[in-house]
Design a protein around this motif. Structure first.
Motif, PDB file in Angstrom:
ATOM      1  N   LEU A  21       0.892  -1.213   0.210  1.00 22.02           N
ATOM      2  CA  LEU A  21       0.060  -0.094   0.099  1.00 22.02           C
ATOM      3  C   LEU A  21       0.991   1.230  -0.106  1.00 22.02           C
ATOM      4  O   LEU A  21       0.610   2.249  -0.629  1.00 22.02           O
ATOM      5  CB  LEU A  21      -0.931  -0.024   1.102  1.00 22.02           C
ATOM      6  N   ASP A  22       1.854   1.141   0.763  1.00 21.74           N
ATOM      7  CA  ASP A  22       2.844   2.542   0.737  1.00 21.74           C
ATOM      8  C   ASP A  22       3.487   2.696  -0.613  1.00 21.74           C
ATOM      9  O   ASP A  22       3.459   3.867  -0.917  1.00 21.74           O
ATOM     10  CB  ASP A  22       3.812   2.204   1.742  1.00 21.74           C
ATOM     11  N   SER A  25       0.746   3.670  -3.029  1.00 19.00           N
ATOM     12  CA  SER A  25       0.690   5.080  -2.829  1.00 19.00           C
ATOM     13  C   SER A  25       1.612   5.944  -3.293  1.00 19.00           C
ATOM     14  O   SER A  25       1.166   7.172  -3.932  1.00 19.00           O
ATOM     15  CB  SER A  25       0.365   5.368  -1.349  1.00 19.00           C
ATOM     16  N   TYR A  29       0.117   1.603  -8.832  1.00 21.28           N
ATOM     17  CA  TYR A  29      -0.064   0.214  -8.812  1.00 21.28           C
ATOM     18  C   TYR A  29       1.005  -0.423 -10.063  1.00 21.28           C
ATOM     19  O   TYR A  29       1.548  -1.176  -9.819  1.00 21.28           O
ATOM     20  CB  TYR A  29      -1.457  -0.296  -9.018  1.00 21.28           C
ATOM     21  N   GLN A 104      -5.631   5.750   4.312  1.00 19.30           N
ATOM     22  CA  GLN A 104      -4.583   5.782   3.460  1.00 19.30           C
ATOM     23  C   GLN A 104      -5.104   5.025   2.092  1.00 19.30           C
ATOM     24  O   GLN A 104      -4.678   5.269   0.946  1.00 19.30           O
ATOM     25  CB  GLN A 104      -3.234   5.078   3.899  1.00 19.30           C
ATOM     26  N   TYR A 108      -5.377   6.269  -1.719  1.00 15.15           N
ATOM     27  CA  TYR A 108      -4.735   5.640  -2.599  1.00 15.15           C
ATOM     28  C   TYR A 108      -5.772   5.239  -3.625  1.00 15.15           C
ATOM     29  O   TYR A 108      -5.430   5.589  -4.814  1.00 15.15           O
ATOM     30  CB  TYR A 108      -3.983   4.274  -2.139  1.00 15.15           C
ATOM     31  N   SER A 111      -6.800   8.371  -5.615  1.00 12.97           N
ATOM     32  CA  SER A 111      -5.738   9.080  -6.546  1.00 12.97           C
ATOM     33  C   SER A 111      -5.072   8.259  -7.784  1.00 12.97           C
ATOM     34  O   SER A 111      -4.292   8.550  -8.582  1.00 12.97           O
ATOM     35  CB  SER A 111      -4.235   9.220  -5.684  1.00 12.97           C
ATOM     36  N   ASP A 112      -5.386   6.950  -7.532  1.00 15.59           N
ATOM     37  CA  ASP A 112      -4.733   5.905  -8.581  1.00 15.59           C
ATOM     38  C   ASP A 112      -5.897   4.920  -9.306  1.00 15.59           C
ATOM     39  O   ASP A 112      -5.829   3.759  -9.105  1.00 15.59           O
ATOM     40  CB  ASP A 112      -3.664   4.878  -8.106  1.00 15.59           C
TER      41      ASP A 112
END
Length: 200
Positions: A21-22, A25, A29, A104, A108, A111-112
């Motif tokens: 995930l970090d 973000s 991906y 978080q 993400y 944003s993606d």
């Protein structure tokens, strides 16, 4: 020698999800590889494969608890007296707590969305969001009340732009803003927040 099941710490899957995930973000991906996830963790790629055969499996596992929690909230919506502003606000507050818990991850996905859409969980999340919006703008509400209620829901998304603010500071402020959007003077006493379903 390669790592065996006995060499892999029991919390490795959880660590893989958090590191993934970090990286998702930060880099998106598509630009994140299993090798990079393994390197960030300081383990072999084989150890990642022991838990997850692909990036999409990791992404599915990240998003599944959110989909399940949304569905629990929707299943309980009948208890919220949605014909009243106060009842609709209780539903908004449940959603606020869910977004704060998974802030978080939610940031993400927003944003993606192209990368996140590789997951089969995304259509399920989108279906849940449509159902939530439908419940909050249900037939019989005046247009003004629909706008107020959906504005209260929109206030929840402010938490995504304030990622550095601790949740315990942010929640009462967002809650107050949501009640203000509904044209209500002040929030009532807090309802007990049901626990999220245990993760298997």
């Amino acid at each position: 020698m390669g790592e065996t099941a006995r060499d892999v710490p029991p919390n490795t899957a959880e660590r893989i999800r958090q590191v993934a995930l970090d990286l998702f973000s930060r880099n998106g991906y598509e630009k994140t590889s299993l090798r990079e996830i393994a390197e960030e963790l300081g383990i072999t790629k084989a150890a990642v494969y022991y838990h997850y055969r692909s990036k999409v499996d990791i992404l599915d596992d990240l998003l599944r608890p959110v989909a399940e929690a949304e569905e629990q909230i929707l299943d309980e919506a009948a208890q919220f007296a949605l014909d009243t502003m106060e009842g609709r606000m209780r539903l908004v507050e449940r959603y606020l707590d869910l977004v704060l818990e998974h802030r978080q991850l939610t940031r993400y996905v927003v944003s993606d969305i192209v990368g996140a859409s590789n997951s089969g969980m995304v259509p399920r999340l989108q279906r849940n969001d449509r159902q939530l919006n439908s419940l909050l703008s249900r037939a019989g509400l005046s247009l003004a009340d629909q706008v107020r209620t959906l504005s209260a829901l929109g206030a929840v998304m402010a938490v995504l732009s304030l990622a550095e603010v601790p949740a315990d500071q942010l929640r009462p402020l967002v809650r107050q803003a949501a009640w203000g959007a509904l044209g209500l003077d002040r929030p009532p006493a807090e309802e007990p927040v049901p626990e999220s379903p245990a993760r298997l």
